[in-house]
Design a protein around this motif. Structure first.
Motif, PDB file in Angstrom:
ATOM      1  N   LYS A  70       4.191   1.461  -1.056  1.00  0.00           N
ATOM      2  CA  LYS A  70       4.732   1.665  -2.124  1.00  0.00           C
ATOM      3  C   LYS A  70       3.871   2.308  -3.209  1.00  0.00           C
ATOM      4  O   LYS A  70       4.265   3.083  -4.179  1.00  0.00           O
ATOM      5  CB  LYS A  70       5.144   0.449  -2.570  1.00  0.00           C
ATOM      6  CG  LYS A  70       6.018   0.321  -3.880  1.00  0.00           C
ATOM      7  CD  LYS A  70       6.291  -1.098  -4.065  1.00  0.00           C
ATOM      8  CE  LYS A  70       6.821  -1.291  -5.511  1.00  0.00           C
ATOM      9  NZ  LYS A  70       6.236  -0.845  -6.796  1.00  0.00           N
ATOM     10  N   THR A  71       2.794   1.752  -3.237  1.00  0.00           N
ATOM     11  CA  THR A  71       1.521   2.334  -4.362  1.00  0.00           C
ATOM     12  C   THR A  71       1.252   3.735  -4.136  1.00  0.00           C
ATOM     13  O   THR A  71       1.173   4.345  -5.229  1.00  0.00           O
ATOM     14  CB  THR A  71       0.260   1.377  -4.209  1.00  0.00           C
ATOM     15  OG1 THR A  71       0.584   0.012  -4.175  1.00  0.00           O
ATOM     16  CG2 THR A  71      -0.859   2.062  -5.251  1.00  0.00           C
ATOM     17  N   VAL A  72       1.187   4.288  -2.943  1.00  0.00           N
ATOM     18  CA  VAL A  72       0.773   5.726  -2.489  1.00  0.00           C
ATOM     19  C   VAL A  72       1.960   6.551  -2.929  1.00  0.00           C
ATOM     20  O   VAL A  72       1.665   7.551  -3.520  1.00  0.00           O
ATOM     21  CB  VAL A  72       0.312   5.723  -1.134  1.00  0.00           C
ATOM     22  CG1 VAL A  72       0.070   7.100  -0.839  1.00  0.00           C
ATOM     23  CG2 VAL A  72      -1.072   4.794  -1.095  1.00  0.00           C
TER      24      VAL A  72
ATOM     25  N   MET B 281       0.735  -1.286   0.049  1.00  0.00           N
ATOM     26  CA  MET B 281      -0.041   0.130   0.035  1.00  0.00           C
ATOM     27  C   MET B 281       0.850   1.410   0.104  1.00  0.00           C
ATOM     28  O   MET B 281       0.726   2.041  -0.846  1.00  0.00           O
ATOM     29  CB  MET B 281      -0.838   0.068   1.380  1.00  0.00           C
ATOM     30  CG  MET B 281      -1.550   1.255   1.368  1.00  0.00           C
ATOM     31  SD  MET B 281      -3.148   1.347   0.149  1.00  0.00           S
ATOM     32  CE  MET B 281      -3.620   2.654   0.811  1.00  0.00           C
TER      33      MET B 281
ATOM     34  N   SER C 122       7.005   5.934 -12.394  1.00  0.00           N
ATOM     35  CA  SER C 122       6.651   6.017 -13.738  1.00  0.00           C
ATOM     36  C   SER C 122       7.114   6.991 -14.410  1.00  0.00           C
ATOM     37  O   SER C 122       7.045   7.168 -15.715  1.00  0.00           O
ATOM     38  CB  SER C 122       5.083   5.850 -13.489  1.00  0.00           C
ATOM     39  OG  SER C 122       4.636   7.183 -13.428  1.00  0.00           O
TER      40      SER C 122
ATOM     41  N   ASP D  44       4.995   4.472  -6.820  1.00  0.00           N
ATOM     42  CA  ASP D  44       4.561   4.062  -8.099  1.00  0.00           C
ATOM     43  C   ASP D  44       4.626   5.091  -9.107  1.00  0.00           C
ATOM     44  O   ASP D  44       5.303   4.971 -10.220  1.00  0.00           O
ATOM     45  CB  ASP D  44       3.365   3.280  -8.029  1.00  0.00           C
ATOM     46  CG  ASP D  44       3.357   1.637  -7.574  1.00  0.00           C
ATOM     47  OD1 ASP D  44       4.568   1.436  -7.179  1.00  0.00           O
ATOM     48  OD2 ASP D  44       2.626   1.245  -7.376  1.00  0.00           O
ATOM     49  N   HIS D  45       4.181   6.319  -8.630  1.00  0.00           N
ATOM     50  CA  HIS D  45       4.015   7.515  -9.709  1.00  0.00           C
ATOM     51  C   HIS D  45       5.287   7.962  -9.964  1.00  0.00           C
ATOM     52  O   HIS D  45       5.613   8.167 -11.233  1.00  0.00           O
ATOM     53  CB  HIS D  45       2.720   8.436  -9.499  1.00  0.00           C
ATOM     54  CG  HIS D  45       2.989   9.739 -10.134  1.00  0.00           C
ATOM     55  ND1 HIS D  45       2.663   9.384 -11.554  1.00  0.00           N
ATOM     56  CD2 HIS D  45       3.307  11.114  -9.993  1.00  0.00           C
ATOM     57  CE1 HIS D  45       2.625  10.715 -12.084  1.00  0.00           C
ATOM     58  NE2 HIS D  45       3.094  11.549 -11.280  1.00  0.00           N
TER      59      HIS D  45
END
Length: 77
Positions: free
Chosen positions: A3-5, A1, A12, A8-9
């Motif tokens: 890491k995603t928040v 969670m 990218s 990730d962006h």
């Protein structure tokens, strides 16, 4: 969670979390200045006639292809 928040962006667009935070913070400041110029222009039309639109165009040019990997053809062109 987490890491995603938080990660990730930025990944990218090929940035670390801190690099992305600095870029976004600077971008936010420029938007604030563009908004101020537009607000002044709304009241006194002869001032800052093209300032906000120029600033927005410059910011768009710096952001619209972030994170897109160039193709080999584009690198040699």
């Amino acid at each position: 969670m987490i890491k995603t928040v938080f990660l990730d962006h930025p990944k990218s667009v090929n940035e670390t979390y801190l690099e992305h935070a600095a870029f976004a913070g600077k971008f936010s400041g420029k938007l604030f200045l563009a908004a101020g110029a537009a607000a002044i222009h709304a009241v006194i039309p002869c001032l800052f006639e093209k300032t906000a639109s120029r600033m927005i165009a410059e910011m768009y040019a710096k952001t619209h292809n972030r994170g897109v990997q160039p193709t080999p053809e584009a690198e040699t062109a």
